[in-house]
Write a protein that holds these residues in place. Structure first.
Motif, PDB file in Angstrom:
ATOM      1  N   VAL A  18      10.574 -33.970  10.226  1.00 56.13           N
ATOM      2  CA  VAL A  18       9.257 -34.089  10.857  1.00 56.13           C
ATOM      3  C   VAL A  18       8.174 -33.973   9.786  1.00 56.13           C
ATOM      4  O   VAL A  18       8.322 -33.257   8.797  1.00 56.13           O
ATOM      5  N   ARG A  19       7.057 -34.651   9.980  1.00 55.73           N
ATOM      6  CA  ARG A  19       5.964 -34.661   9.005  1.00 55.73           C
ATOM      7  C   ARG A  19       5.209 -33.331   9.040  1.00 55.73           C
ATOM      8  O   ARG A  19       4.348 -33.105   9.893  1.00 55.73           O
ATOM      9  N   ILE A  20       5.516 -32.458   8.106  1.00 51.63           N
ATOM     10  CA  ILE A  20       4.887 -31.149   8.011  1.00 51.63           C
ATOM     11  C   ILE A  20       3.711 -31.237   7.045  1.00 51.63           C
ATOM     12  O   ILE A  20       3.830 -31.809   5.956  1.00 51.63           O
ATOM     13  N   ILE A  21       2.564 -30.672   7.454  1.00 49.37           N
ATOM     14  CA  ILE A  21       1.364 -30.700   6.620  1.00 49.37           C
ATOM     15  C   ILE A  21       0.767 -29.294   6.543  1.00 49.37           C
ATOM     16  O   ILE A  21       0.907 -28.505   7.474  1.00 49.37           O
ATOM     17  N   LEU A  22       0.114 -29.008   5.439  1.00 52.26           N
ATOM     18  CA  LEU A  22      -0.473 -27.688   5.255  1.00 52.26           C
ATOM     19  C   LEU A  22      -1.627 -27.478   6.222  1.00 52.26           C
ATOM     20  O   LEU A  22      -2.605 -28.224   6.222  1.00 52.26           O
ATOM     21  N   GLY A  23      -1.505 -26.457   7.059  1.00 54.45           N
ATOM     22  CA  GLY A  23      -2.574 -26.036   7.957  1.00 54.45           C
ATOM     23  C   GLY A  23      -2.409 -24.557   8.204  1.00 54.45           C
ATOM     24  O   GLY A  23      -1.331 -24.117   8.598  1.00 54.45           O
ATOM     25  N   SER A  24      -3.450 -23.756   7.952  1.00 57.83           N
ATOM     26  CA  SER A  24      -3.261 -22.310   7.980  1.00 57.83           C
ATOM     27  C   SER A  24      -4.330 -21.553   8.766  1.00 57.83           C
ATOM     28  O   SER A  24      -4.420 -20.337   8.643  1.00 57.83           O
ATOM     29  N   ASP A  25      -5.131 -22.262   9.584  1.00 57.86           N
ATOM     30  CA  ASP A  25      -6.161 -21.576  10.375  1.00 57.86           C
ATOM     31  C   ASP A  25      -7.110 -20.789   9.469  1.00 57.86           C
ATOM     32  O   ASP A  25      -7.599 -19.718   9.838  1.00 57.86           O
ATOM     33  N   THR A  26      -7.347 -21.309   8.310  1.00 57.16           N
ATOM     34  CA  THR A  26      -8.206 -20.654   7.336  1.00 57.16           C
ATOM     35  C   THR A  26      -9.592 -20.406   7.923  1.00 57.16           C
ATOM     36  O   THR A  26     -10.153 -21.262   8.602  1.00 57.16           O
ATOM     37  N   GLY A  27     -10.150 -19.240   7.625  1.00 57.03           N
ATOM     38  CA  GLY A  27     -11.474 -18.911   8.120  1.00 57.03           C
ATOM     39  C   GLY A  27     -11.470 -17.985   9.315  1.00 57.03           C
ATOM     40  O   GLY A  27     -12.543 -17.536   9.734  1.00 57.03           O
ATOM     41  N   LEU A  28     -10.292 -17.694   9.882  1.00 54.68           N
ATOM     42  CA  LEU A  28     -10.222 -16.578  10.822  1.00 54.68           C
ATOM     43  C   LEU A  28     -10.626 -15.311  10.076  1.00 54.68           C
ATOM     44  O   LEU A  28     -10.606 -15.258   8.850  1.00 54.68           O
ATOM     45  N   GLU A  29     -10.959 -14.271  10.810  1.00 51.47           N
ATOM     46  CA  GLU A  29     -11.462 -13.059  10.153  1.00 51.47           C
ATOM     47  C   GLU A  29     -10.458 -12.515   9.142  1.00 51.47           C
ATOM     48  O   GLU A  29      -9.281 -12.309   9.444  1.00 51.47           O
ATOM     49  N   ASP A  30     -10.916 -12.312   7.920  1.00 48.41           N
ATOM     50  CA  ASP A  30     -10.132 -11.801   6.789  1.00 48.41           C
ATOM     51  C   ASP A  30      -8.949 -12.698   6.418  1.00 48.41           C
ATOM     52  O   ASP A  30      -8.051 -12.279   5.678  1.00 48.41           O
ATOM     53  N   HIS A  31      -8.952 -13.910   6.904  1.00 50.38           N
ATOM     54  CA  HIS A  31      -7.947 -14.924   6.537  1.00 50.38           C
ATOM     55  C   HIS A  31      -8.727 -15.981   5.761  1.00 50.38           C
ATOM     56  O   HIS A  31      -8.963 -17.090   6.238  1.00 50.38           O
ATOM     57  N   VAL A  32      -9.122 -15.615   4.561  1.00 51.43           N
ATOM     58  CA  VAL A  32     -10.233 -16.274   3.893  1.00 51.43           C
ATOM     59  C   VAL A  32      -9.800 -17.518   3.112  1.00 51.43           C
ATOM     60  O   VAL A  32      -8.621 -17.712   2.807  1.00 51.43           O
ATOM     61  N   PHE A  33     -10.791 -18.313   2.781  1.00 56.40           N
ATOM     62  CA  PHE A  33     -10.560 -19.636   2.191  1.00 56.40           C
ATOM     63  C   PHE A  33      -9.832 -19.529   0.855  1.00 56.40           C
ATOM     64  O   PHE A  33     -10.124 -18.693   0.024  1.00 56.40           O
ATOM     65  N   GLY A  34      -8.891 -20.456   0.668  1.00 53.60           N
ATOM     66  CA  GLY A  34      -8.112 -20.516  -0.561  1.00 53.60           C
ATOM     67  C   GLY A  34      -6.976 -19.524  -0.566  1.00 53.60           C
ATOM     68  O   GLY A  34      -5.803 -19.894  -0.737  1.00 53.60           O
ATOM     69  N   TYR A  35      -7.287 -18.285  -0.344  1.00 52.59           N
ATOM     70  CA  TYR A  35      -6.287 -17.222  -0.240  1.00 52.59           C
ATOM     71  C   TYR A  35      -5.304 -17.523   0.889  1.00 52.59           C
ATOM     72  O   TYR A  35      -4.087 -17.384   0.727  1.00 52.59           O
ATOM     73  N   ALA A  36      -5.820 -17.962   2.040  1.00 50.88           N
ATOM     74  CA  ALA A  36      -4.946 -18.265   3.180  1.00 50.88           C
ATOM     75  C   ALA A  36      -3.989 -19.403   2.849  1.00 50.88           C
ATOM     76  O   ALA A  36      -2.799 -19.359   3.192  1.00 50.88           O
ATOM     77  N   GLU A  37      -4.494 -20.438   2.187  1.00 51.19           N
ATOM     78  CA  GLU A  37      -3.634 -21.583   1.841  1.00 51.19           C
ATOM     79  C   GLU A  37      -2.553 -21.199   0.836  1.00 51.19           C
ATOM     80  O   GLU A  37      -1.376 -21.562   0.992  1.00 51.19           O
TER      81      GLU A  37
END
Length: 455
Positions: A349-368
């Motif tokens: 299956v076509r898996i792509i990076l998605g991490s709900d970045t920007g939820l509280e304390d799930h911050v940009f770059g770090y989450a990915e």
């Protein structure tokens, strides 16, 4: 074709570039990971002209053009810059998380954080207020703004009170109850030239009605008629089955009430449905002490570079304040996600990076960067994870100019101090980053973000 691609790089997102890219540059000596799953090229060389890769091969086979700049990357590994398909910028500022934070300045800070962590492009998935993000996207396209390249889903669509859940998001989503409203919302989004359409389908833990499949189908049909992919926020397995049959293009989460069945996965494969694992956010709930990834030197170092100390302290305390019984329940639920991801991957299956970045304390770059490690821990090989975060993500977003290192592609790439094919966490060991052939000034990004954090 190549001339058009070179011209398209005029909207380069390099406000933090150290200097304009030279007309021609020969990069040589690195290991190149193309990003499409093909074998790495050892001791490689490639030429960048006008922000685009024009030639690539082994060192010694690629001659330097007359007058070209030369960059020796001996001992390094080069891979495409990361592409993240599920983010929510603008809501966190320091320890606060609110609608009031959703400003142009704060959104731009999040895009700069993403760039610092090696992410060239992000897709905002439906939690968008007003026109501010459309303005940012336009300014980036005109070359007036830097940061990670922003793609948009505009306002998402759901049943009444079934849109995004945090208090900061109240009133953002379209609330629909009829097929006419469903199609009207899709047409309105098309008028804004969104990059995709987002729907929320489940009952949000019982607080709202589900979006009936007839209304989901109406959005999907109208979106497809207008030329847009449609992504669904899902929770329940039965909803996912219906949505695949209705023509959904992607799931923004894995099914979370049970392990995904072989039949559902086969249907997703047959219908070319993309899947965002999004396991980093729920993984936070399984710990009663800081997990190893939290103190991993390179991830921790980049977090210190881009977030104030009080935010980092709160993240650490969130682990130690969790009771053991809750963590045990969360671990059982998280294991469902891991098994589903392993099955999706094994099926192709076509898996792509998605991490709900920007939820509280799930911050940009770090989450990915954390998500990449967790995807590998769930059974994907480092090469498969890289594909999901580069070429496959670009394919989903319709970015013909990005995601791989090949002639005719934009020169958006990371220079790493170690090989991520050996260990995926080496994607964090960033020695340099280039956007359209121009080196990003990561020191300036760091200084800007920390200045913003103090204000």
């Amino acid at each position: 074709m190549l001339r058009n691609i070179i011209a398209s790089t005029l909207f380069v997102l390099a406000a933090f570039a150290a200097a304009p890219a030279p007309a021609q540059t020969l990069f040589e000596g690195a290991r190149i990971i193309p990003g499409d799953g093909s074998a790495a090229i050892e001791n490689a060389a490639f030429v960048v002209e006008g922000g685009v890769i024009t030639r690539i091969g082994r060192r010694g086979e690629i001659a330097a053009p007359a007058g070209a700049n030369r960059v020796d990357l001996g001992g390094k590994t080069v891979m495409p810059a990361i592409i993240s398909t599920h983010v929510h910028p603008g809501f966190q500022k320091g320890l606060t998380y609110s609608a009031e934070n959703f400003t142009r300045e704060n959104i731009l800070d999040d895009l700069d954080r993403a760039l610092y962590f090696g992410i060239s492009t992000v897709m905002s998935q439906g939690i968008e207020k007003g026109d501010v993000m459309y303005g940012i996207r336009a300014d980036q396209a005109a070359g007036r703004l830097g940061g990670a390249r922003l793609k948009l889903a505009g306002r998402g669509i759901g049943a009444p009170n079934a849109g995004p859940g945090a208090a900061a998001y109240a009133g953002i989503a379209y609330a629909i109850t009829t097929e006419g409203e469903a199609r009207s919302a899709a047409r309105e989004l098309a008028g804004h030239k969104v990059d995709a359409i987002k729907i929320w389908v489940d009952d949000r833990g019982g607080r709202a009605p589900k979006l009936p499949i007839a209304l989901s189908r109406a959005v999907i049909e109208e979106g497809h008629k207008l030329g847009f992919k449609v992504t669904a926020h899902v929770f329940y397995h039965d909803d996912a089955v219906e949505l695949v049959a209705a023509g959904i293009n992607a799931f923004a989460h894995l099914v979370r009430d049970k392990e995904m069945s072989d039949a559902l996965i086969a249907s997703m494969l047959a219908h070319n449905v993309y899947s965002m694992p999004n396991i980093g956010a729920p993984e936070r709930g399984i710990h009663t002490a800081p997990p190893p990834w939290f103190d991993e030197p390179y991830l921790a170092g980049m977090l210190r570079d881009t977030e104030p100390a009080e935010v980092i302290a709160r993240i650490r305390n969130s682990f130690t304040s969790r009771d053991a019984a809750t963590a045990v329940r969360n671990k059982a639920n998280y294991a469902i996600l891991q098994r589903s991801l392993a099955k999706l991957n094994a099926a192709g299956v076509r898996i792509i990076l998605g991490s709900d970045t920007g939820l509280e304390d799930h911050v940009f770059g770090y989450a990915e960067q954390k998500e990449l490690e967790l995807m590998a821990a769930a059974g994907m090989t480092p090469s498969q994870v890289i594909v999901a975060a580069t070429s496959r993500a670009a394919e989903f977003l319709g970015l013909a100019d990005a995601g791989t290192l090949a002639p005719g592609k934009r020169a958006d790439f990371l220079v790493l101090d170690a090989n991520p094919l050996d260990d995926i966490i080496n994607t964090r060991r960033i020695a340099a980053m280039y956007i359209a052939g121009a080196q990003v000034d990561r020191a300036a990004l760091k200084a800007s973000l920390m200045k913003s954090a103090r204000n």
